[in-house]
Design an enzyme around this catalytic site. Structure first.
Site, PDB file in Angstrom:
ATOM      1  N   ASP A 178      44.200  91.493  81.889  1.00  0.00           N
ATOM      2  CA  ASP A 178      43.708  92.400  81.089  1.00  0.00           C
ATOM      3  C   ASP A 178      44.047  92.581  79.468  1.00  0.00           C
ATOM      4  OD1 ASP A 178      42.593  94.202  80.098  1.00  0.00           O
ATOM      5  OD2 ASP A 178      43.416  95.994  81.071  1.00  0.00           O
ATOM      6  N   GLY A 222      37.619  85.622  80.007  1.00  0.00           N
ATOM      7  CA  GLY A 222      36.605  86.583  80.794  1.00  0.00           C
ATOM      8  C   GLY A 222      35.983  84.647  81.066  1.00  0.00           C
ATOM      9  N   ASP A 231      41.154  85.912  83.839  1.00  0.00           N
ATOM     10  CA  ASP A 231      40.188  87.353  83.921  1.00  0.00           C
ATOM     11  C   ASP A 231      40.704  88.793  84.405  1.00  0.00           C
ATOM     12  OD1 ASP A 231      36.312  87.066  84.501  1.00  0.00           O
ATOM     13  OD2 ASP A 231      37.829  88.943  84.675  1.00  0.00           O
ATOM     14  N   ILE A 232      40.017  89.613  84.199  1.00  0.00           N
ATOM     15  CA  ILE A 232      40.484  91.178  84.841  1.00  0.00           C
ATOM     16  C   ILE A 232      40.468  91.127  86.367  1.00  0.00           C
ATOM     17  CG2 ILE A 232      38.924  92.517  84.973  1.00  0.00           C
ATOM     18  CD1 ILE A 232      40.709  94.456  83.940  1.00  0.00           C
ATOM     19  N   GLY A 241      33.306  85.094  84.613  1.00  0.00           N
ATOM     20  CA  GLY A 241      31.284  85.619  83.957  1.00  0.00           C
ATOM     21  C   GLY A 241      30.591  84.709  84.123  1.00  0.00           C
ATOM     22  N   GLN A 242      29.058  85.388  83.662  1.00  0.00           N
ATOM     23  CA  GLN A 242      28.163  84.275  82.987  1.00  0.00           C
ATOM     24  C   GLN A 242      28.347  83.207  82.875  1.00  0.00           C
ATOM     25  OE1 GLN A 242      24.602  85.576  81.398  1.00  0.00           O
ATOM     26  NE2 GLN A 242      23.139  84.676  82.527  1.00  0.00           N
ATOM     27  N   LEU A 243      29.266  83.549  81.852  1.00  0.00           N
ATOM     28  CA  LEU A 243      28.800  81.793  80.801  1.00  0.00           C
ATOM     29  C   LEU A 243      30.655  81.145  80.895  1.00  0.00           C
ATOM     30  CD1 LEU A 243      28.475  80.117  77.742  1.00  0.00           C
ATOM     31  CD2 LEU A 243      29.845  82.435  76.105  1.00  0.00           C
ATOM     32  N   TYR A 282      26.993  97.940  72.263  1.00  0.00           N
ATOM     33  CA  TYR A 282      27.214  96.311  72.191  1.00  0.00           C
ATOM     34  C   TYR A 282      27.002  96.525  70.843  1.00  0.00           C
ATOM     35  CZ  TYR A 282      26.228  91.532  74.123  1.00  0.00           C
ATOM     36  OH  TYR A 282      26.496  90.156  73.679  1.00  0.00           O
TER      37      TYR A 282
HETATM   38  P1  NAD Z   1      30.054  88.979  81.923  1.00  0.00           P
HETATM   39  O1  NAD Z   1      29.370  90.514  82.007  1.00  0.00           O
HETATM   40  O2  NAD Z   1      29.084  87.651  82.906  1.00  0.00           O
HETATM   41  O3  NAD Z   1      31.508  88.206  82.166  1.00  0.00           O
HETATM   42  C1  NAD Z   1      32.692  89.051  81.440  1.00  0.00           C
HETATM   43  C2  NAD Z   1      33.892  88.814  82.276  1.00  0.00           C
HETATM   44  O4  NAD Z   1      34.873  89.404  81.131  1.00  0.00           O
HETATM   45  C3  NAD Z   1      33.891  89.094  83.348  1.00  0.00           C
HETATM   46  O5  NAD Z   1      34.326  87.827  84.508  1.00  0.00           O
HETATM   47  C4  NAD Z   1      34.621  90.171  83.504  1.00  0.00           C
HETATM   48  O6  NAD Z   1      35.961  90.704  84.678  1.00  0.00           O
HETATM   49  C5  NAD Z   1      35.538  90.105  82.580  1.00  0.00           C
HETATM   50  N1  NAD Z   1      36.846  91.025  81.988  1.00  0.00           N
HETATM   51  C6  NAD Z   1      36.125  91.939  81.962  1.00  0.00           C
HETATM   52  N2  NAD Z   1      37.253  93.525  81.088  1.00  0.00           N
HETATM   53  C7  NAD Z   1      38.303  91.852  81.055  1.00  0.00           C
HETATM   54  C8  NAD Z   1      39.370  92.481  80.821  1.00  0.00           C
HETATM   55  N3  NAD Z   1      39.976  93.452  80.286  1.00  0.00           N
HETATM   56  N4  NAD Z   1      39.974  91.491  80.191  1.00  0.00           N
HETATM   57  C9  NAD Z   1      40.201  90.042  81.185  1.00  0.00           C
HETATM   58  N5  NAD Z   1      39.043  90.133  81.926  1.00  0.00           N
HETATM   59  C10 NAD Z   1      37.622  91.011  80.907  1.00  0.00           C
HETATM   60  O7  NAD Z   1      29.183  88.332  80.111  1.00  0.00           O
HETATM   61  P2  NAD Z   1      28.900  86.966  79.627  1.00  0.00           P
HETATM   62  O8  NAD Z   1      27.617  87.410  80.053  1.00  0.00           O
HETATM   63  O9  NAD Z   1      29.415  85.731  80.318  1.00  0.00           O
HETATM   64  O10 NAD Z   1      29.548  87.246  78.359  1.00  0.00           O
HETATM   65  C11 NAD Z   1      30.105  86.902  77.924  1.00  0.00           C
HETATM   66  C12 NAD Z   1      30.236  86.457  76.443  1.00  0.00           C
HETATM   67  O11 NAD Z   1      29.029  85.994  75.610  1.00  0.00           O
HETATM   68  C13 NAD Z   1      30.592  87.977  75.795  1.00  0.00           C
HETATM   69  O12 NAD Z   1      31.561  87.908  74.625  1.00  0.00           O
HETATM   70  C14 NAD Z   1      28.645  88.624  75.705  1.00  0.00           C
HETATM   71  O13 NAD Z   1      29.076  89.935  74.818  1.00  0.00           O
HETATM   72  C15 NAD Z   1      28.288  87.646  75.151  1.00  0.00           C
HETATM   73  N6  NAD Z   1      27.051  87.182  74.934  1.00  0.00           N
HETATM   74  C16 NAD Z   1      26.160  86.903  76.529  1.00  0.00           C
HETATM   75  C17 NAD Z   1      24.922  86.693  76.836  1.00  0.00           C
HETATM   76  C18 NAD Z   1      23.926  86.499  77.360  1.00  0.00           C
HETATM   77  O14 NAD Z   1      23.103  86.571  78.284  1.00  0.00           O
HETATM   78  N7  NAD Z   1      25.251  86.197  78.984  1.00  0.00           N
HETATM   79  C19 NAD Z   1      24.286  86.611  75.642  1.00  0.00           C
HETATM   80  C20 NAD Z   1      24.425  87.077  74.298  1.00  0.00           C
HETATM   81  C21 NAD Z   1      26.414  87.615  74.059  1.00  0.00           C
END
Ligand code: NAD
Length: 320
Positions: free
Chosen positions: A57, A12, A38-39, A15-17, A147
């Site tokens: 994936d 992942g 990442d996917i 993503g944002q984090l 969620y």
């Molecule tokens: P995000 O949606 O920005 O990123 C998720 C990433 O996962 C994406 O890049 C996506 O392409 C990838 N992904 C999706 N399906 C996939 C798959 N099947 N195989 C591989 N990769 C896949 O999420 P985020 O904000 O970066 O959050 C990261 C984690 O932190 C998550 O578990 C989220 O629940 C947790 N979290 C985030 C926040 C927040 O405010 N951002 C708050 C609490 C918890």
């Protein structure tokens, strides 16, 4: 530095984090030792160009098995998930990704004798009957989003793999995360990122939550610090193996507006609550993170105003 002995997988990573955590880990452990996965292929050039990247994936165990032929991982950060607001649009798929993805990673970690796994939880594990002020570590947890249900179940499974199989899994219940490098991925707290972009682009913002909706939030540098502090803590100090409460600040849309108006006095906000209001109303307003502070020394650095100053400073560069 001994840190370079590790080989780390970030799932992942786009993503944002993940996009920020991957760069932080690469700086710390050496870029070649941190495999971003990442996917989707990364849009961010720095992520693409700074170290190894694999398209996988997480729902396909074979993809993980194939990675094990190339790398011997000592740590995994499993971040791939569907977030709160997006999850409500397709609840069964959110459950599938959030639960089966986690199982695949936990089982892979056991098979491959991975030393440590990080998996984030969320304040979404709490629900309408949870005390909303200073929500304690141990309390009523009755989430009403798919969620939140998946994160609460995931916490239970992380604890189970630790207790039954000795897997060193660590977790934090993040509040809403705010950063300038990547856009958020469909959560209920996304407004607190978007508002800064719109303040610079348009000088006005239409908010999907009401003016007085107070939610726990955290600036990305604090989230990265908490994650790495927890992962680097000696195992015996990590006493909670479901997930730790974590806090930094709590504010309302009205308060973040006032913070932005210190820089842009003419900035305005309007309110048009949508389905995300109901989710926000079921979450805590403030979090008690004493246990994280006691166990491994958690201490945040940023307040609302110091975050606003830093966000605007950095976003001004990109908007220009
Ligand atoms: P995000 O949606 O920005 O990123 C998720 C990433 O996962 C994406 O890049 C996506 O392409 C990838 N992904 C999706 N399906 C996939 C798959 N099947 N195989 C591989 N990769 C896949 O999420 P985020 O904000 O970066 O959050 C990261 C984690 O932190 C998550 O578990 C989220 O629940 C947790 N979290 C985030 C926040 C927040 O405010 N951002 C708050 C609490 C918890």
């Amino acid at each position: 530095m001994t840190l370079k002995k590790d080989t780390i997988l970030v799932i992942g990573a786009c993503g944002q984090l993940g996009s920020e955590l991957t760069m932080e880990l690469r700086a710390m452990y050496g870029a070649a030792n941190v495999v971003a996965a990442d996917i989707q292929f990364p849009k961010q050039a720095e992520l693409r160009e700074s170290g190894p990247f694999e398209v996988i994936d997480v729902l396909a165990p074979q993809h993980l098995a194939d990675l094990a032929k190339k790398y011997q991982f000592t740590q995994i950060y499993h971040l791939a998930a569907i977030l709160s607001a997006t999850g409500e649009k397709n609840p069964k798929f959110a459950w599938h990704l959030n639960m089966d993805g986690l199982f695949n990673v936990l089982d892979f970690a056991l098979e491959q004798k991975v030393q440590k796994v990080y998996w984030p939880s969320s304040i979404a594990v709490f629900g309408p009957n949870t005390p909303r002020l200073h929500t304690p570590q141990h309390t009523i947890m009755d989430p009403n989003t798919v969620y939140g249900i998946s994160k609460l179940a995931g916490e239970g499974w992380c604890n189970y793999y630790f207790e039954k199989y000795g897997l060193d899994v660590r977790s934090l219940r993040y509040p809403g995360l705010i950063g300038y490098k990547a856009l958020p991925g469909g959560g209920t707290t996304d407004y607190a990122v978007d508002i800064y972009h719109q303040a610079l682009a348009k000088g006005t913002y239409k908010c999907f939550l009401t003016a007085d909706t107070r939610l726990p939030m955290m600036y990305m540098p604090d989230a990265l610090k908490a994650t790495l502090d927890l992962m680097h803590a000696p195992a015996e100090q990590v006493k909670i193996r479901s997930s730790y409460n974590l806090a930094a600040m709590s504010f309302t849309p009205q308060e973040i507006t006032a913070s932005i108006q210190r820089h842009f006095p003419t900035f305005t906000i309007t309110y048009e609550p949508d389905g995300r209001q109901q989710i926000a109303d079921s979450w805590p307003q403030t979090i008690d993170d004493q246990v994280a502070r006691q166990d491994w020394g958690w201490n945040p650095s940023y307040t609302l105003d110091s975050m606003t100053d830093d966000m605007l400073l950095n976003l001004k560069r990109t908007h220009n």
